[in-house]
Design a protein around this motif. Sequence first.
Motif, mmCIF file in Angstrom:
data_model
loop_
_atom_site.group_PDB
_atom_site.id
_atom_site.type_symbol
_atom_site.label_atom_id
_atom_site.label_comp_id
_atom_site.label_asym_id
_atom_site.label_seq_id
_atom_site.Cartn_x
_atom_site.Cartn_y
_atom_site.Cartn_z
ATOM 1 N N LYS A 136 0.817 -1.212 0.000
ATOM 2 C CA LYS A 136 0.000 0.000 0.000
ATOM 3 C C LYS A 136 0.851 1.263 0.000
ATOM 4 C CE LYS A 136 -3.960 -2.117 2.355
ATOM 5 N NZ LYS A 136 -4.791 -2.151 3.598
ATOM 6 N N LYS A 137 1.972 1.232 0.716
ATOM 7 C CA LYS A 137 2.837 2.415 0.777
ATOM 8 C C LYS A 137 3.494 2.690 -0.580
ATOM 9 C CE LYS A 137 4.008 2.119 5.700
ATOM 10 N NZ LYS A 137 5.113 1.869 6.679
ATOM 11 N N GLY A 138 3.912 1.652 -1.257
ATOM 12 C CA GLY A 138 4.512 1.806 -2.577
ATOM 13 C C GLY A 138 5.696 2.754 -2.594
ATOM 14 N N GLU A 139 6.592 2.597 -1.633
ATOM 15 C CA GLU A 139 7.715 3.528 -1.504
ATOM 16 C C GLU A 139 8.902 3.106 -2.370
ATOM 17 O OE1 GLU A 139 6.880 4.935 3.120
ATOM 18 O OE2 GLU A 139 8.372 3.380 2.700
ATOM 19 N N VAL A 140 9.758 4.058 -2.638
ATOM 20 C CA VAL A 140 10.987 3.797 -3.388
ATOM 21 C C VAL A 140 11.853 2.814 -2.620
ATOM 22 C CG1 VAL A 140 13.187 4.833 -4.099
ATOM 23 C CG2 VAL A 140 11.034 5.973 -4.662
ATOM 24 N N TRP A 197 18.785 0.165 -8.266
ATOM 25 C CA TRP A 197 19.396 1.025 -9.274
ATOM 26 C C TRP A 197 18.336 1.680 -10.154
ATOM 27 C CZ3 TRP A 197 24.611 -0.766 -11.735
ATOM 28 C CH2 TRP A 197 25.515 -1.098 -10.724
ATOM 29 N N ASP A 198 17.075 1.365 -9.910
ATOM 30 C CA ASP A 198 15.973 1.890 -10.709
ATOM 31 C C ASP A 198 14.873 2.394 -9.780
ATOM 32 O OD1 ASP A 198 14.057 2.478 -12.584
ATOM 33 O OD2 ASP A 198 13.823 0.431 -13.343
ATOM 34 N N HIS A 199 15.137 3.542 -9.168
ATOM 35 C CA HIS A 199 14.168 4.083 -8.218
ATOM 36 C C HIS A 199 12.803 4.303 -8.855
ATOM 37 C CE1 HIS A 199 17.071 5.833 -4.952
ATOM 38 N NE2 HIS A 199 17.194 4.536 -5.128
ATOM 39 N N GLU A 200 12.790 4.713 -10.107
ATOM 40 C CA GLU A 200 11.534 5.082 -10.752
ATOM 41 C C GLU A 200 10.547 3.911 -10.803
ATOM 42 O OE1 GLU A 200 14.733 7.861 -11.958
ATOM 43 O OE2 GLU A 200 14.573 5.675 -11.881
ATOM 44 N N PHE A 201 11.060 2.707 -11.066
ATOM 45 C CA PHE A 201 10.158 1.556 -11.177
ATOM 46 C C PHE A 201 9.992 0.820 -9.851
ATOM 47 C CE2 PHE A 201 8.811 -2.727 -12.535
ATOM 48 C CZ PHE A 201 7.787 -2.387 -13.413
ATOM 49 N N PHE A 244 36.298 -24.974 -20.684
ATOM 50 C CA PHE A 244 36.665 -25.065 -22.109
ATOM 51 C C PHE A 244 35.660 -24.358 -23.032
ATOM 52 C CE2 PHE A 244 37.675 -29.090 -19.858
ATOM 53 C CZ PHE A 244 39.032 -28.872 -19.687
ATOM 54 N N SER A 245 34.888 -23.439 -22.484
ATOM 55 C CA SER A 245 33.846 -22.770 -23.265
ATOM 56 C C SER A 245 34.312 -21.436 -23.827
ATOM 57 C CB SER A 245 32.598 -22.552 -22.402
ATOM 58 O OG SER A 245 32.010 -23.779 -22.033
ATOM 59 N N ILE A 246 33.570 -20.959 -24.816
ATOM 60 C CA ILE A 246 33.794 -19.641 -25.403
ATOM 61 C C ILE A 246 32.531 -18.805 -25.194
ATOM 62 C CG2 ILE A 246 34.236 -18.349 -27.519
ATOM 63 C CD1 ILE A 246 35.687 -20.826 -28.595
ATOM 64 N N ILE A 247 32.703 -17.656 -24.569
ATOM 65 C CA ILE A 247 31.589 -16.735 -24.338
ATOM 66 C C ILE A 247 31.954 -15.443 -25.041
ATOM 67 C CG2 ILE A 247 30.259 -15.502 -22.588
ATOM 68 C CD1 ILE A 247 30.835 -17.854 -20.700
ATOM 69 N N GLU A 248 31.293 -15.145 -26.151
ATOM 70 C CA GLU A 248 31.758 -14.048 -26.994
ATOM 71 C C GLU A 248 30.619 -13.247 -27.617
ATOM 72 O OE1 GLU A 248 34.067 -15.571 -30.237
ATOM 73 O OE2 GLU A 248 32.512 -16.953 -30.922
ATOM 74 N N GLU A 249 30.900 -11.966 -27.805
ATOM 75 C CA GLU A 249 30.036 -11.037 -28.525
ATOM 76 C C GLU A 249 28.649 -10.918 -27.901
ATOM 77 O OE1 GLU A 249 30.252 -11.311 -32.867
ATOM 78 O OE2 GLU A 249 31.981 -12.629 -32.638
ATOM 79 N N ASN A 250 28.581 -11.087 -26.588
ATOM 80 C CA ASN A 250 27.304 -10.948 -25.886
ATOM 81 C C ASN A 250 27.155 -9.548 -25.313
ATOM 82 O OD1 ASN A 250 26.381 -13.890 -25.906
ATOM 83 N ND2 ASN A 250 28.424 -14.061 -25.006
ATOM 84 N N HIS A 251 25.926 -9.128 -25.171
ATOM 85 C CA HIS A 251 25.593 -7.871 -24.507
ATOM 86 C C HIS A 251 24.937 -8.239 -23.182
ATOM 87 C CE1 HIS A 251 23.242 -3.785 -24.658
ATOM 88 N NE2 HIS A 251 24.233 -3.776 -23.783
ATOM 89 N N ILE A 252 25.652 -8.009 -22.083
ATOM 90 C CA ILE A 252 25.186 -8.413 -20.755
ATOM 91 C C ILE A 252 25.060 -7.162 -19.898
ATOM 92 C CG2 ILE A 252 25.691 -9.830 -18.731
ATOM 93 C CD1 ILE A 252 27.327 -11.648 -20.602
ATOM 94 N N HIS A 253 23.869 -6.887 -19.416
ATOM 95 C CA HIS A 253 23.654 -5.602 -18.767
ATOM 96 C C HIS A 253 22.471 -5.647 -17.800
ATOM 97 C CE1 HIS A 253 20.281 -4.578 -21.673
ATOM 98 N NE2 HIS A 253 20.926 -5.500 -22.362
ATOM 99 N N HIS A 254 22.471 -4.694 -16.872
ATOM 100 C CA HIS A 254 21.394 -4.525 -15.892
ATOM 101 C C HIS A 254 21.097 -5.835 -15.151
ATOM 102 C CE1 HIS A 254 20.889 -1.076 -18.643
ATOM 103 N NE2 HIS A 254 20.590 -0.436 -17.514
ATOM 104 N N ILE A 255 22.156 -6.386 -14.545
ATOM 105 C CA ILE A 255 22.035 -7.606 -13.744
ATOM 106 C C ILE A 255 22.070 -7.232 -12.262
ATOM 107 C CG2 ILE A 255 23.059 -9.837 -13.186
ATOM 108 C CD1 ILE A 255 21.931 -9.663 -16.056
ATOM 109 N N ASN A 256 21.086 -7.738 -11.507
ATOM 110 C CA ASN A 256 20.963 -7.485 -10.070
ATOM 111 C C ASN A 256 20.716 -6.011 -9.756
ATOM 112 O OD1 ASN A 256 22.809 -7.342 -7.089
ATOM 113 N ND2 ASN A 256 21.048 -8.685 -7.309
ATOM 114 N N ASN A 257 20.110 -5.294 -10.681
ATOM 115 C CA ASN A 257 19.849 -3.877 -10.446
ATOM 116 C C ASN A 257 18.740 -3.632 -9.432
ATOM 117 O OD1 ASN A 257 20.595 -2.239 -13.653
ATOM 118 N ND2 ASN A 257 21.865 -3.433 -12.267
ATOM 119 N N LYS A 258 17.857 -4.612 -9.241
ATOM 120 C CA LYS A 258 16.814 -4.443 -8.234
ATOM 121 C C LYS A 258 17.394 -4.488 -6.824
ATOM 122 C CE LYS A 258 12.882 -6.666 -8.867
ATOM 123 N NZ LYS A 258 11.946 -7.805 -9.167
ATOM 124 N N GLN A 259 18.538 -5.153 -6.680
ATOM 125 C CA GLN A 259 19.195 -5.330 -5.379
ATOM 126 C C GLN A 259 18.261 -6.004 -4.367
ATOM 127 O OE1 GLN A 259 22.659 -3.659 -4.187
ATOM 128 N NE2 GLN A 259 22.734 -4.641 -6.189
#
Length: 680
Positions: free
Chosen positions: A141-145, A150-154, A322-337
């Motif tokens: 009900k309070k719906g506070e920040v 990392w995303d106060h608005e949402f 023995f893996s290859i992890i390449e050309e990925n776009h990895i972002h906004h992980i754990n931003n909700k905290q």
Amino acid sequence: MNYFVDCAAKAGGDGSEKKPFNRIQLAADVAKAGDEVIVAPGVYREKVDPKNGGTKEKPIVYRSQKILGAHISGAEKLESWKKLEGSVYTARISNKIFGDYNPYKTLVSGDWFIAYYIAHTGDVYLNGKSMYEVQNLEEVKKGEVSIPSWDHEFSIYKWFTEQDEQKDETVFYANFQDKDPNKENIEISVRNSCFFPSQKEINYITFSGFTVSQAATQWAPPTAFQEGIIGPHWAKGWIIEDCEVYESKCSGISLGKYLQPGDDNKWLKTKYKDGTQTQRDCVCRAQVEGWTKEKIGSHIVRRCNIHDCGQTGIVGHLGGAFSIIEENHIHHINNKQNLAGAEIGGIKMHAAIDCIFRKNHIHHCTRGLWLDWQAQGTRVTQNLFHDNVLPKEYNQNKESLPGSAEDLFIEVSHGPTLVDNNIFLSDKAVKLATQGVALVHNLIAGSFTAVGRGVNNGSPTRVSPRYTPYHFPHQTEVKGFMTILHGDCKFYNNIFIQQPLRPMLVQDMENHKKDEWDDANLYAGTAPFDFCPTFEEWKAQFEGYCGMGSVTTDRYYSELPVWAEGNVYLNGAKPMKKEKTLFCDNKNKVTIGVEEKEGKIYLKTNLYDLLKNGSIPEADAKCRLLKTDDIEMAFEPEEKYENPDGSAITFDTDFFGKKRGSSPLAGAFSDGEELKNPLF
């Protein structure tokens, strides 16, 4: 043979192009080596459990007919919301929809998870984005920040759940603020994965071009079965490519560990053995139970967009070797905290033996790439890291600072870990609670942290070293266990740039000066390694010593040597005192950052203009061209900084893949002209 799938088709299809299956699982039940499953655009609300694997020559291919057109979702729509009061609504759903796994009865838990409040594995989504779970209806009900977010608005969009045991229903309460849930797309996660075999060793599968989202995954520490939205589940030779992966409660893609009964979250369950001891047990048990290069790992994850996951974008222990992890776009992980613990990052990999992390763009994560234990033969090359330390000023508060992190963390590993031709732009570049690392030709506009610390278990009154394994070169077989002595690091041909210090981070650094785990250092350069000897100083300890007899000695427990050559230090970045072949410039103000133009990422810096106009003499910024044999091998495993096949590396290729000359510039670029091109 080709099988076709279309969610708009009628039930009863035979998988032909004219009569396609209407669920992917129907194809996954029958596809065999050499077959291809072609999936039409649409939303597939199912958990796909591939029954068969392929071979190296004949993989089973699952392909979205249109790139990102086929969407496998772990969620179901939740409709018929009733207003409770104001912007708060409620809805119910029968627990029969969940089968034997109800994410709203299942709490996030596991080794190294910090349960500072109750978090369920399930989530509520507003137009595809997860809202914030709270502990009671009053908070809804309070719906506070949420201050740590990392995303106060949402973060003001809240939800709470409880069980109606009498009706066997899950009850939801949610504050939708200015939105009407009966006019928006409201979903709840009901499945714990989207494409993940239930059986081990389902080998050689290619998974191409899918959108995959919203699974109720569990916490994935190295001492437990590691699940993700997508994953091979202890297999060999998977290719995961051109996918968008988002909104996993915990991890997006898992390349990780299988279930070891009796050793699954043992630390959490019994408490008697420390977590690091149970992890050592897991490594040795896996070796006995078939963890070999011939059977496990060698995966490829490429060109994927992985974002908005709670724990990691990619996770793995043992199974990702023995893996290859390449050309990925990895972002906004754990931003909700909303999740906390020692297993969080854009990528979190244990035992990344002979793994290559190449040409990835990793940003806005609470930690970029974390290589923990056994980063042996691992190469991190041609990646861009930025904004992985609290990017917004409103995050600069006491509640958020414990998650400030850095671009790259290498922890209690013996190496060799090769870090070359990368761009590090966050306030804290590399956390080095480790040894056996070579940094070559990087552009580093951040600091080194935790140097000389962070390797013990933190017992307040007892000695508590962490013994970690090292392996025979290019194999999984364990060669030995040892503590971290510190040092054994090599710094060649890097450019260090001191960025302006942010006040709240400076205060945090002051508060952590005596912290055993991390000093939160913000000063760029190699100066934190001043306590380490040169090779000549270290070697002198053994001259005239036969190594026999009962005389006690500190020789085998002292800090290991550090090498530094050809580095450039700008804006007050500080070199280690014993480095001789270096160039420092404190006269010119160098600016650096990234900017986005028309969807492309460019490096924005005046550095190469200063070199071009002679303000910084170009000759002083040049260095010698290096090869594998120019770098001292990693001490403990006695392994060179070389390719996974044992061949030597010549560092004659820059960030863009352009060839260097015989007397190259320090840093990640051959020349400034390349920066007219986008980085990504």
